[in-house]
Design an enzyme around this catalytic site. Structure first.
Site, PDB file in Angstrom:
ATOM      1  N   HIS A 107       0.837  -1.205   0.000  1.00 23.13           N
ATOM      2  CA  HIS A 107       0.000   0.000   0.000  1.00 23.13           C
ATOM      3  C   HIS A 107       0.864   1.243   0.000  1.00 23.13           C
ATOM      4  CE1 HIS A 107       0.627  -1.379   4.153  1.00 23.13           C
ATOM      5  NE2 HIS A 107       0.667  -0.101   4.494  1.00 23.13           N
ATOM      6  N   HIS A 109       0.911   5.133   1.195  1.00 26.07           N
ATOM      7  CA  HIS A 109       0.283   6.157   2.039  1.00 26.07           C
ATOM      8  C   HIS A 109       0.359   7.489   1.288  1.00 26.07           C
ATOM      9  CE1 HIS A 109       0.476   3.980   6.019  1.00 26.07           C
ATOM     10  NE2 HIS A 109       1.425   3.318   5.384  1.00 26.07           N
TER      11      HIS A 109
HETATM   12  P1  AMP Z   1       1.693   0.321   7.363  1.00 22.39           P
HETATM   13  O1  AMP Z   1       2.241   0.650   8.719  1.00 22.39           O
HETATM   14  O2  AMP Z   1       2.467   0.966   6.251  1.00 22.39           O
HETATM   15  O3  AMP Z   1       1.507  -1.174   7.167  1.00 22.39           O
HETATM   16  O4  AMP Z   1       0.271   1.002   7.305  1.00 22.39           O
HETATM   17  C1  AMP Z   1      -0.945   0.349   7.476  1.00 22.39           C
HETATM   18  C2  AMP Z   1      -1.988   1.424   7.573  1.00 22.39           C
HETATM   19  O5  AMP Z   1      -3.251   0.824   7.428  1.00 22.39           O
HETATM   20  C3  AMP Z   1      -1.997   2.181   8.896  1.00 22.39           C
HETATM   21  O6  AMP Z   1      -1.863   3.567   8.633  1.00 22.39           O
HETATM   22  C4  AMP Z   1      -3.349   1.845   9.498  1.00 22.39           C
HETATM   23  O7  AMP Z   1      -3.907   2.909  10.208  1.00 22.39           O
HETATM   24  C5  AMP Z   1      -4.154   1.492   8.279  1.00 22.39           C
HETATM   25  N1  AMP Z   1      -5.255   0.588   8.473  1.00 22.39           N
HETATM   26  C6  AMP Z   1      -5.268  -0.598   9.125  1.00 22.39           C
HETATM   27  N2  AMP Z   1      -6.469  -1.185   9.016  1.00 22.39           N
HETATM   28  C7  AMP Z   1      -7.241  -0.360   8.274  1.00 22.39           C
HETATM   29  C8  AMP Z   1      -8.584  -0.414   7.807  1.00 22.39           C
HETATM   30  N3  AMP Z   1      -9.396  -1.432   8.095  1.00 22.39           N
HETATM   31  N4  AMP Z   1      -9.045   0.614   7.046  1.00 22.39           N
HETATM   32  C9  AMP Z   1      -8.233   1.658   6.766  1.00 22.39           C
HETATM   33  N5  AMP Z   1      -6.964   1.763   7.167  1.00 22.39           N
HETATM   34  C10 AMP Z   1      -6.463   0.774   7.911  1.00 22.39           C
END
Ligand code: AMP
Length: 145
Positions: A107, A109
């Site tokens: 993903h 950001h």
């Molecule tokens: P990372 O640390 O790069 O793996 O980021 C994962 C991101 O996904 C974090 O910013 C979380 O807040 C976000 N996240 C986790 N679960 C969900 C969800 N169900 N819907 C939207 N964002 C999410």
């Protein structure tokens, strides 16, 4: 989880792609899905994910899938800047838990940054659903224009 391992089809983003878990969707086509982060580091913090690729990280994705992912990331960054008028916009991507990754589906950001607010990597608080809904409506409208 380290850089190495198998893709888990039950991860939360895979569930969102399959429609098994909800999200505040901003944009979707055959290749990518964009939605608001539930724990935003700043208002408008969004995520863009590839839909077809079972890739945990940047190292695993088919290079041909990167074009659509990056095009959608740029489009979303532009829309966030137009709609929210931040002082900067951060595009970030983490590979492996030691690098800050917590969800193991690739993903991007896209994070509006506002002067004086600092640069967090992980936010502690879940967003207010009403705020997310209001932001979603503004951004979906802007993406459609
Ligand atoms: P990372 O640390 O790069 O793996 O980021 C994962 C991101 O996904 C974090 O910013 C979380 O807040 C976000 N996240 C986790 N679960 C969900 C969800 N169900 N819907 C939207 N964002 C999410």
């Amino acid at each position: 989880m380290s850089l190495y391992g198998d893709y888990d089809p039950q991860n939360i983003f895979a569930q969102i792609i399959r429609g098994e878990a909800p999200c505040y969707k901003l944009y979707e086509d055959d290749e990518v899905l964009a939605f608001l982060d539930l724990f935003p580091q700043s208002p408008g913090h969004s995520l863009v994910i590839p839909k077809r690729a079972a890739a945990r990280n940047l190292l695993e994705i088919d290079p041909d899938s990167l074009g659509p992912l990056m095009r959608a990331t740029q489009r979303l960054a532009k829309v966030l800047v137009e709609e929210l008028q931040p002082d900067g916009v951060q595009v970030a991507q983490f590979n492996g838990a030691p690098a800050g990754q917590t969800v193991f589906h690739l993903h991007m950001h896209v994070i509006p940054r506002f002067a004086g607010q600092g640069l967090g990597i992980h936010a502690a608080n879940k967003a207010d659903p009403a705020e997310l809904e209001a932001l979603q409506a503004r951004l979906v409208k802007r993406l459609a224009s």
